[in-house]
Design an enzyme around this catalytic site. Structure first.
Site, PDB file in Angstrom:
ATOM      1  CE  LYS A 223      -4.205  -1.287   0.938  1.00  0.00           C
ATOM      2  NZ  LYS A 223      -5.981  -1.337   2.288  1.00  0.00           N
ATOM      3  NE  ARG A 257      -8.182  -7.354  -0.082  1.00  0.00           N
ATOM      4  CZ  ARG A 257      -7.598  -7.161  -0.949  1.00  0.00           C
ATOM      5  NH1 ARG A 257      -6.702  -5.869  -0.949  1.00  0.00           N
ATOM      6  NH2 ARG A 257      -8.462  -6.866  -2.221  1.00  0.00           N
TER       7      ARG A 257
END
Length: 287
Positions: A223, A257
């Site tokens: 991210k 995740r």
């Protein structure tokens, strides 16, 4: 802490579950559509299972800005694929990454057992689907953002306290609406509606979310908060992701995740062994 029940699987308090990401999109930020093709996506699931994934999260719409994807297009991308994966890997927990109730209902009918609503209940009918079908539900936090948008300026007094309060309130509301309490996960949702400083603070103080008793999911993989912290592009963010993964696991997160299943599984197993929750596989040295 409560056990988490998803489909045929039960994840106990000390378990770390890897949620592999398979995006049926042509414009994924990570791989630019490498698993958009049906056969490529099936192969990705096979590889993820072999590498130790417990859950696979199937998405049909890029989280960020991009061309509009209609409900019908999203259903076509994810539902037949979920049905095929369910037949191919009956023990695998399948999650659908969607904020749309219509898509969630079709996906659960095809074999999905978890609805990963990354846009924090933007469509209230998602909760109705989870309540009606018995599917699990990820309760997320996005600071009120509209799906597929980025906050222009994210401001919190105490980001951890505010995220915690909203997640607990929404999880309790989901239970009141009929969603199974043992199927709910809370996700602080790093990056969404947050600055890099906010995401780092949430990681550092993740134990405060864990203390609520709700199982915590973290979606850290590659991210922007990792990239901005290290000033690195997407293809060089694995090490930073794994560092955040280890810290989150130590602080009590339960589901992770991830794009990189093998590396994530090894990090989680090592953390579990250091904590004393998992014995070493081959302890021979000096014995």
């Amino acid at each position: 802490m409560r056990a988490l029940k998803l489909g045929r699987r039960v994840f106990e308090a000390g378990d770390h579950a890897v949620m592999a990401i398979v995006n049926r999109t042509p414009d994924s930020f990570f791989d630019s559509g490498a698993t958009f093709g049906f056969e490529a996506a099936v192969a990705a699931v096979d590889n993820a299972v072999a590498a130790g994934a417990d859950i696979v999260d199937v998405g049909g719409v890029k989280a960020g800005d991009g061309p509009e994807v209609t409900v019908a297009e999203e259903i076509e991308r994810v539902v037949p694929f979920i049905a095929a994966v369910h037949d191919r890997h009956p023990q695998l927990v399948i999650s659908v990454d969607t904020w749309r109730g219509e898509v969630a209902r079709e996906a659960v009918a095809a074999g999905a057992e978890l609805i990963n609503d990354t846009w924090a209940g933007w469509d209230p009918s998602v909760i109705e689907v989870a309540a009606d079908t018995g599917a699990g539900l990820v309760v997320s936090h996005t600071g009120g953002l509209e799906p597929r948008t980025v906050a222009k300026k994210a401001v919190y007094g105490d980001v951890v306290a505010e995220v915690r309060a909203e997640l607990v309130a929404n999880a309790e509301a989901a239970v009141a609406a009929g969603v199974r309490a043992d199927g709910i996960l809370i996700d602080p949702t790093h990056d969404f509606g947050k600055t890099t400083y906010h995401s780092l603070d949430l990681t550092r103080r993740l134990d405060e979310l864990v203390e609520t008793g709700w199982p915590v999911l973290v979606a850290l993989s590659r991210k922007d908060f990792v990239g901005e912290t290290l000033d690195l592009p997407v293809d060089r963010r694995l090490n930073g992701t794994l560092a955040a993964t280890a810290v989150s696991a130590w602080n009590g997160a339960r589901v992770f995740r991830a794009h990189d299943v093998t590396a994530t599984r090894e990090v989680l197993d090592m953390v579990a062994s250091i904590k004393g929750d998992r014995p070493p596989k081959a302890p021979l040295r000096s014995l």
